[in-house]
Design an enzyme around this catalytic site. Structure first.
Site, PDB file in Angstrom:
ATOM      1  N   ASP A  46       0.695  -1.191   0.138  1.00  0.00           N
ATOM      2  CA  ASP A  46      -0.041  -0.010  -0.219  1.00  0.00           C
ATOM      3  C   ASP A  46       1.009   1.029  -0.009  1.00  0.00           C
ATOM      4  OD1 ASP A  46      -2.409   1.209   0.208  1.00  0.00           O
ATOM      5  OD2 ASP A  46      -2.841   0.828   2.077  1.00  0.00           O
ATOM      6  N   HIS A  47       0.236   2.296  -0.291  1.00  0.00           N
ATOM      7  CA  HIS A  47       0.967   3.777  -0.195  1.00  0.00           C
ATOM      8  C   HIS A  47       2.157   3.771   0.084  1.00  0.00           C
ATOM      9  CE1 HIS A  47      -2.916   5.950  -0.128  1.00  0.00           C
ATOM     10  NE2 HIS A  47      -3.457   4.981   0.328  1.00  0.00           N
ATOM     11  N   ASP A  52       2.316   5.957  -4.458  1.00  0.00           N
ATOM     12  CA  ASP A  52       1.572   7.320  -3.848  1.00  0.00           C
ATOM     13  C   ASP A  52       2.353   8.511  -4.389  1.00  0.00           C
ATOM     14  OD1 ASP A  52      -0.056   9.281  -2.886  1.00  0.00           O
ATOM     15  OD2 ASP A  52       0.016   8.087  -0.698  1.00  0.00           O
ATOM     16  N   GLU A  70      -1.684   6.870  -7.768  1.00  0.00           N
ATOM     17  CA  GLU A  70      -2.669   7.741  -7.436  1.00  0.00           C
ATOM     18  C   GLU A  70      -2.634   9.107  -7.907  1.00  0.00           C
ATOM     19  OE1 GLU A  70      -4.178   9.704  -3.109  1.00  0.00           O
ATOM     20  OE2 GLU A  70      -3.520   7.572  -2.966  1.00  0.00           O
ATOM     21  N   GLU A 113      -2.953   8.510   7.191  1.00  0.00           N
ATOM     22  CA  GLU A 113      -2.507   7.258   7.119  1.00  0.00           C
ATOM     23  C   GLU A 113      -0.998   6.926   7.030  1.00  0.00           C
ATOM     24  OE1 GLU A 113      -4.052   3.108   5.431  1.00  0.00           O
ATOM     25  OE2 GLU A 113      -3.612   4.445   3.864  1.00  0.00           O
ATOM     26  N   HIS A 158      -8.981   9.170   4.344  1.00  0.00           N
ATOM     27  CA  HIS A 158      -8.530   8.172   5.268  1.00  0.00           C
ATOM     28  C   HIS A 158      -9.103   8.621   6.766  1.00  0.00           C
ATOM     29  CE1 HIS A 158      -5.224   7.215   2.488  1.00  0.00           C
ATOM     30  NE2 HIS A 158      -6.165   6.267   2.640  1.00  0.00           N
ATOM     31  N   GLY A 159      -9.625   7.520   7.629  1.00  0.00           N
ATOM     32  CA  GLY A 159      -9.730   7.889   9.162  1.00  0.00           C
ATOM     33  C   GLY A 159     -11.166   7.286   9.327  1.00  0.00           C
ATOM     34  N   HIS A 167     -10.043   4.337  -2.132  1.00  0.00           N
ATOM     35  CA  HIS A 167      -9.373   4.636  -0.834  1.00  0.00           C
ATOM     36  C   HIS A 167     -10.372   5.540  -0.148  1.00  0.00           C
ATOM     37  CE1 HIS A 167      -4.848   3.647  -1.901  1.00  0.00           C
ATOM     38  NE2 HIS A 167      -5.549   3.511  -2.996  1.00  0.00           N
ATOM     39  N   GLY A 209     -12.608   4.795   2.379  1.00  0.00           N
ATOM     40  CA  GLY A 209     -14.068   4.215   2.247  1.00  0.00           C
ATOM     41  C   GLY A 209     -14.859   4.354   3.655  1.00  0.00           C
ATOM     42  N   ASN A 269      -9.700  -0.473  -0.471  1.00  0.00           N
ATOM     43  CA  ASN A 269      -9.181  -0.672   0.500  1.00  0.00           C
ATOM     44  C   ASN A 269     -10.089  -0.649   1.950  1.00  0.00           C
ATOM     45  OD1 ASN A 269      -7.100  -0.462  -1.171  1.00  0.00           O
ATOM     46  ND2 ASN A 269      -5.888   1.192  -0.430  1.00  0.00           N
ATOM     47  N   THR A 282      -9.274   0.981   8.404  1.00  0.00           N
ATOM     48  CA  THR A 282      -9.792   1.334   9.941  1.00  0.00           C
ATOM     49  C   THR A 282     -10.576   0.610  10.233  1.00  0.00           C
ATOM     50  OG1 THR A 282      -9.274   3.693   9.110  1.00  0.00           O
ATOM     51  CG2 THR A 282     -10.950   3.407  10.866  1.00  0.00           C
TER      52      THR A 282
END
Length: 340
Positions: free
Chosen positions: A95-96, A131, A161, A169, A212-213, A249, A251, A271, A274
């Site tokens: 990932d990232h 990323d 991206e 993140e 994100h979060g 991403h 979501g 993805n 969280t």
């Protein structure tokens, strides 16, 4: 063949796009969270993607080692052994990876895969994410061209991206502003720079308000129609329907109808991090509160070994996370679609 070959991974993505579903991509940080993801996919009868971020890979290497390549390699090798016991196919993904970590993460892992491929073996991972959201688009695309060429040599799919995912993140922070929405011009520039598969296959994380979060449903202001706009713009120029394999991403907190709309525009991967983190930790908290006098040696007592044995709460954590993976497969419509 629980770990997908490059050919099977390509087939998985093609099936998702044609069938109107997406694969949950579950972030893991340990052998146990990996086992939970595998269990969830198996219970949902869904193939899927297991991924590890730069921070997750560093954590996997050990808190004093802190080497991303070591952690990622260990995860991939462990996954190959344990995944063989499950009746589903999974792909391994990183990932990232931002610009300042390319030389310490994505590029060395690609070198390992190229070396493996040259020996007649399968690549270590099946896909890697570059990323470039924190750099100007021109620079993002220049780096993407170099990485895509290397990915093609490694028989690996690249994810990239354009636009910015808000929130935070693994230390990557995206501001909440207009950059959360990818434009058709961004997408056209991407197609011109890296092609539409002829230079190497890639997935595109285009942004449409993603953050994100942790957010309550309805808080995140998604505009899935942005995805249709970029697919239509690029499709019209190149004569292709839904030319991009899209990735969703950030979501958490998204409404189910928004997720389904995004899938209808060509999202093949979403993805999940969280929500599965919480699903793993919640049963542990419950265990500790219910058994505080067993996990702690209160007032000079000896505690209860059966309750402070990590396996006692680890099993509950694994089951909790697996159930959330099943839910993700159901939401993304991948449940019951496994290849094998």
């Amino acid at each position: 063949m629980p770990i997908a070959t490059p050919e099977v991974y390509a087939e998985m993505l093609d099936r998702a796009k044609a069938g109107g579903f997406a694969y949950p991509a579950i972030n893991v940080t340990s052998s146990q969270t990996l086992n939970a993801a595998l269990r969830g996919f198996a219970e949902a009868e869904s193939d899927g993607i297991i991924q590890v971020s730069t921070g997750g890979a560093e954590y996997l290497s050990g808190s004093t080692v802190k080497d991303m390549v070591t952690g990622a390699t260990a995860l991939a090798e462990y996954a190959r052994v344990v995944a063989a016991k499950y009746p589903v196919t999974v792909a391994l993904h990183t990932d990232h990876c931002p610009k300042d970590k390319l030389d310490g993460y994505m590029r060395p892992l690609l070198d390992i895969s190229i070396e493996r491929v040259n020996k007649g073996l399968e690549p270590l991972f099946q896909s890697h994410m570059w990323d470039g959201s924190a750099v100007p688009l021109d620079e993002n695309l220049e780096i993407a061209k170099e990485l895509l060429d290397k990915c093609a040599k490694a028989r690996v799919i690249m994810e990239m991206e354009i636009g910015v995912v808000g929130g935070e993140e693994d230390g990557i922070v995206g501001e909440i502003n207009e950059k959360l929405y990818t434009t058709p011009e961004d997408a056209l520039a991407t197609a011109e720079a890296v092609g539409l598969g002829e230079k190497g296959r890639y997935m595109l994380a285009a942004t449409f308000g993603n953050v994100h979060g942790v957010y309550k449903p309805g808080h995140v202001k998604l505009r899935p129609g942005v995805l249709k706009e970029i697919q239509d713009a690029v499709g019209a120029k190149y004569g292709k329907d839904k030319p991009f394999d899209l990735v969703f991403h950030g979501g958490s907190g998204s409404l189910l109808e928004e997720i389904h709309e995004a899938i209808s525009y060509g999202v093949v991967k979403m993805n999940i991090d969280t929500d599965t983190q919480y699903a793993f930790t919640r049963p542990i908290a419950d265990h500790m509160f219910r058994n505080y006098d067993g996990v702690l040696k209160v007032d000079g007592e000896v505690g209860n070994k059966k309750t402070y044995d990590p396996r006692s709460y680890g099993k509950a954590a694994e089951a909790g996370m697996a159930a959330r993976v099943v839910e993700a497969c159901q939401h993304l419509k991948s449940a019951g679609t496994k290849i094998s």
